[in-house]
Scaffold this motif. Structure first.
Motif, PDB file in Angstrom:
ATOM      1  N   LEU A  13      47.729  44.471  25.349  1.00  0.00           N
ATOM      2  CA  LEU A  13      49.261  45.120  25.634  1.00  0.00           C
ATOM      3  C   LEU A  13      50.234  44.780  25.516  1.00  0.00           C
ATOM      4  O   LEU A  13      50.347  43.290  25.964  1.00  0.00           O
ATOM      5  CB  LEU A  13      48.629  46.111  27.064  1.00  0.00           C
ATOM      6  CG  LEU A  13      47.459  46.990  27.080  1.00  0.00           C
ATOM      7  CD1 LEU A  13      47.245  47.517  28.239  1.00  0.00           C
ATOM      8  CD2 LEU A  13      47.533  48.073  25.960  1.00  0.00           C
ATOM      9  N   PRO A  14      51.343  45.171  25.264  1.00  0.00           N
ATOM     10  CA  PRO A  14      52.629  44.502  25.183  1.00  0.00           C
ATOM     11  C   PRO A  14      53.423  43.904  26.150  1.00  0.00           C
ATOM     12  O   PRO A  14      54.263  42.956  25.914  1.00  0.00           O
ATOM     13  CB  PRO A  14      53.385  45.600  23.998  1.00  0.00           C
ATOM     14  CG  PRO A  14      52.808  47.000  24.621  1.00  0.00           C
ATOM     15  CD  PRO A  14      51.390  46.617  25.065  1.00  0.00           C
ATOM     16  N   LYS A  15      53.535  44.664  27.253  1.00  0.00           N
ATOM     17  CA  LYS A  15      54.261  44.039  28.205  1.00  0.00           C
ATOM     18  C   LYS A  15      53.760  42.994  29.015  1.00  0.00           C
ATOM     19  O   LYS A  15      52.484  42.845  29.438  1.00  0.00           O
ATOM     20  CB  LYS A  15      54.625  45.493  29.256  1.00  0.00           C
ATOM     21  CG  LYS A  15      55.146  46.475  28.637  1.00  0.00           C
ATOM     22  CD  LYS A  15      55.743  47.496  29.312  1.00  0.00           C
ATOM     23  CE  LYS A  15      56.475  48.637  28.712  1.00  0.00           C
ATOM     24  NZ  LYS A  15      56.554  49.736  29.539  1.00  0.00           N
ATOM     25  N   GLY A  16      54.655  42.082  29.768  1.00  0.00           N
ATOM     26  CA  GLY A  16      54.200  41.109  30.212  1.00  0.00           C
ATOM     27  C   GLY A  16      53.950  39.715  29.470  1.00  0.00           C
ATOM     28  O   GLY A  16      53.960  39.707  28.253  1.00  0.00           O
ATOM     29  N   ASP A  17      53.673  38.727  30.062  1.00  0.00           N
ATOM     30  CA  ASP A  17      53.401  37.355  29.194  1.00  0.00           C
ATOM     31  C   ASP A  17      52.003  37.413  28.997  1.00  0.00           C
ATOM     32  O   ASP A  17      51.290  36.739  29.620  1.00  0.00           O
ATOM     33  CB  ASP A  17      53.761  36.258  30.406  1.00  0.00           C
ATOM     34  CG  ASP A  17      53.723  34.913  29.678  1.00  0.00           C
ATOM     35  OD1 ASP A  17      53.351  34.900  28.509  1.00  0.00           O
ATOM     36  OD2 ASP A  17      53.738  33.769  30.258  1.00  0.00           O
ATOM     37  N   TYR A  18      51.449  38.001  28.003  1.00  0.00           N
ATOM     38  CA  TYR A  18      50.171  38.118  27.592  1.00  0.00           C
ATOM     39  C   TYR A  18      49.543  36.879  27.203  1.00  0.00           C
ATOM     40  O   TYR A  18      48.464  36.514  27.731  1.00  0.00           O
ATOM     41  CB  TYR A  18      50.252  39.146  26.250  1.00  0.00           C
ATOM     42  CG  TYR A  18      48.707  39.310  25.843  1.00  0.00           C
ATOM     43  CD1 TYR A  18      47.750  40.132  26.659  1.00  0.00           C
ATOM     44  CD2 TYR A  18      48.048  38.537  24.755  1.00  0.00           C
ATOM     45  CE1 TYR A  18      46.288  40.233  26.224  1.00  0.00           C
ATOM     46  CE2 TYR A  18      47.112  38.671  24.125  1.00  0.00           C
ATOM     47  CZ  TYR A  18      46.146  39.514  24.919  1.00  0.00           C
ATOM     48  OH  TYR A  18      44.831  39.770  24.699  1.00  0.00           O
ATOM     49  N   GLU A  19      50.345  35.970  26.520  1.00  0.00           N
ATOM     50  CA  GLU A  19      49.846  34.670  26.256  1.00  0.00           C
ATOM     51  C   GLU A  19      49.525  33.757  27.568  1.00  0.00           C
ATOM     52  O   GLU A  19      48.441  33.198  27.590  1.00  0.00           O
ATOM     53  CB  GLU A  19      50.663  34.113  25.155  1.00  0.00           C
ATOM     54  CG  GLU A  19      50.645  34.618  23.884  1.00  0.00           C
ATOM     55  CD  GLU A  19      49.090  34.940  23.187  1.00  0.00           C
ATOM     56  OE1 GLU A  19      48.306  33.907  23.295  1.00  0.00           O
ATOM     57  OE2 GLU A  19      49.012  35.826  22.598  1.00  0.00           O
ATOM     58  N   GLY A  20      50.488  33.824  28.230  1.00  0.00           N
ATOM     59  CA  GLY A  20      50.476  33.319  29.620  1.00  0.00           C
ATOM     60  C   GLY A  20      49.356  33.669  30.445  1.00  0.00           C
ATOM     61  O   GLY A  20      48.754  32.995  31.081  1.00  0.00           O
ATOM     62  N   PHE A  66      47.111  38.693  36.332  1.00  0.00           N
ATOM     63  CA  PHE A  66      46.244  39.812  35.760  1.00  0.00           C
ATOM     64  C   PHE A  66      46.694  41.203  36.347  1.00  0.00           C
ATOM     65  O   PHE A  66      46.905  42.069  35.677  1.00  0.00           O
ATOM     66  CB  PHE A  66      44.796  39.690  35.849  1.00  0.00           C
ATOM     67  CG  PHE A  66      43.922  41.000  34.962  1.00  0.00           C
ATOM     68  CD1 PHE A  66      43.740  40.771  33.832  1.00  0.00           C
ATOM     69  CD2 PHE A  66      43.316  41.707  36.269  1.00  0.00           C
ATOM     70  CE1 PHE A  66      43.043  41.985  33.155  1.00  0.00           C
ATOM     71  CE2 PHE A  66      42.788  42.807  35.319  1.00  0.00           C
ATOM     72  CZ  PHE A  66      42.549  42.742  34.157  1.00  0.00           C
ATOM     73  N   LYS A  67      46.948  41.138  37.649  1.00  0.00           N
ATOM     74  CA  LYS A  67      47.105  42.560  38.293  1.00  0.00           C
ATOM     75  C   LYS A  67      48.522  42.800  37.962  1.00  0.00           C
ATOM     76  O   LYS A  67      48.676  43.998  37.508  1.00  0.00           O
ATOM     77  CB  LYS A  67      47.055  42.228  39.887  1.00  0.00           C
ATOM     78  CG  LYS A  67      47.534  43.640  40.608  1.00  0.00           C
ATOM     79  CD  LYS A  67      47.323  43.383  41.879  1.00  0.00           C
ATOM     80  CE  LYS A  67      47.677  44.748  42.605  1.00  0.00           C
ATOM     81  NZ  LYS A  67      47.636  44.578  44.057  1.00  0.00           N
ATOM     82  N   TRP A  68      49.406  41.651  37.942  1.00  0.00           N
ATOM     83  CA  TRP A  68      50.736  42.053  37.570  1.00  0.00           C
ATOM     84  C   TRP A  68      51.008  42.567  35.985  1.00  0.00           C
ATOM     85  O   TRP A  68      51.751  43.585  35.870  1.00  0.00           O
ATOM     86  CB  TRP A  68      51.691  40.982  37.663  1.00  0.00           C
ATOM     87  CG  TRP A  68      53.094  41.127  37.278  1.00  0.00           C
ATOM     88  CD1 TRP A  68      54.160  41.467  37.874  1.00  0.00           C
ATOM     89  CD2 TRP A  68      53.755  40.896  35.782  1.00  0.00           C
ATOM     90  NE1 TRP A  68      55.357  41.717  37.017  1.00  0.00           N
ATOM     91  CE2 TRP A  68      54.915  41.130  35.947  1.00  0.00           C
ATOM     92  CE3 TRP A  68      53.113  40.166  34.715  1.00  0.00           C
ATOM     93  CZ2 TRP A  68      55.699  40.976  34.721  1.00  0.00           C
ATOM     94  CZ3 TRP A  68      53.993  39.921  33.616  1.00  0.00           C
ATOM     95  CH2 TRP A  68      55.404  40.323  33.551  1.00  0.00           C
ATOM     96  N   TRP A  69      50.183  42.133  35.042  1.00  0.00           N
ATOM     97  CA  TRP A  69      50.039  42.445  33.569  1.00  0.00           C
ATOM     98  C   TRP A  69      49.621  43.906  33.539  1.00  0.00           C
ATOM     99  O   TRP A  69      50.341  44.775  32.829  1.00  0.00           O
ATOM    100  CB  TRP A  69      49.132  41.714  32.980  1.00  0.00           C
ATOM    101  CG  TRP A  69      49.118  41.972  31.534  1.00  0.00           C
ATOM    102  CD1 TRP A  69      49.559  41.959  30.500  1.00  0.00           C
ATOM    103  CD2 TRP A  69      47.603  42.601  31.035  1.00  0.00           C
ATOM    104  NE1 TRP A  69      48.992  42.461  29.109  1.00  0.00           N
ATOM    105  CE2 TRP A  69      47.705  42.800  29.680  1.00  0.00           C
ATOM    106  CE3 TRP A  69      46.551  43.049  31.560  1.00  0.00           C
ATOM    107  CZ2 TRP A  69      46.837  43.504  28.823  1.00  0.00           C
ATOM    108  CZ3 TRP A  69      45.512  43.550  30.910  1.00  0.00           C
ATOM    109  CH2 TRP A  69      45.664  43.748  29.742  1.00  0.00           C
ATOM    110  N   ALA A  70      48.415  44.288  34.436  1.00  0.00           N
ATOM    111  CA  ALA A  70      48.050  45.661  34.458  1.00  0.00           C
ATOM    112  C   ALA A  70      49.190  46.633  34.912  1.00  0.00           C
ATOM    113  O   ALA A  70      49.068  47.888  34.419  1.00  0.00           O
ATOM    114  CB  ALA A  70      46.753  45.939  35.075  1.00  0.00           C
ATOM    115  N   GLU A  71      49.865  46.215  35.912  1.00  0.00           N
ATOM    116  CA  GLU A  71      50.877  47.092  36.632  1.00  0.00           C
ATOM    117  C   GLU A  71      51.942  47.250  35.376  1.00  0.00           C
ATOM    118  O   GLU A  71      52.578  48.447  35.278  1.00  0.00           O
ATOM    119  CB  GLU A  71      51.514  46.462  37.812  1.00  0.00           C
ATOM    120  CG  GLU A  71      50.598  46.510  38.802  1.00  0.00           C
ATOM    121  CD  GLU A  71      51.021  45.473  40.242  1.00  0.00           C
ATOM    122  OE1 GLU A  71      51.971  44.881  40.017  1.00  0.00           O
ATOM    123  OE2 GLU A  71      50.688  46.077  41.099  1.00  0.00           O
TER     124      GLU A  71
END
Length: 85
Positions: free
Chosen positions: A40-47, A68-73
């Motif tokens: 998914l596009p939001k957040g630092d996916y590669e990090g 992971f939780k922050w990315w999901a949020e």
């Protein structure tokens, strides 16, 4: 006696919307598989992927779980306990 290594767990497990229903993610291994199959596009996916792959020490495990939780949020797929699905 042989010791088995238990994969790091997410406490409590996270419930995520995956497009067709809900998925419960209980470990960093499951989080990595989910993230790799749902880029998914939001957040630092590669990090996020790097953190999940490299987490071994306690501090790294905590950081990867939080990332992971922050990315999901950020991607609005986290279902908080007690909230409607």
């Amino acid at each position: 006696m042989e010791r088995t290594i238990t994969p790091p767990c997410l406490i409590p497990p996270l419930r995520l919307r995956d497009g067709t229903g809900l998925t419960e993610i209980a470990s960093l291994d499951e989080a990595l598989v989910f993230a790799e199959t749902h880029p998914l596009p939001k957040g630092d996916y590669e990090g996020l992927i790097r953190r999940l792959q490299a987490a071994r020490e306690t501090e790294d495990v905590i950081e990867a779980g939080n990332a992971f939780k922050w990315w999901a949020e950020s991607n609005a797929i986290l279902v908080e306990p007690g909230l409607p699905e």
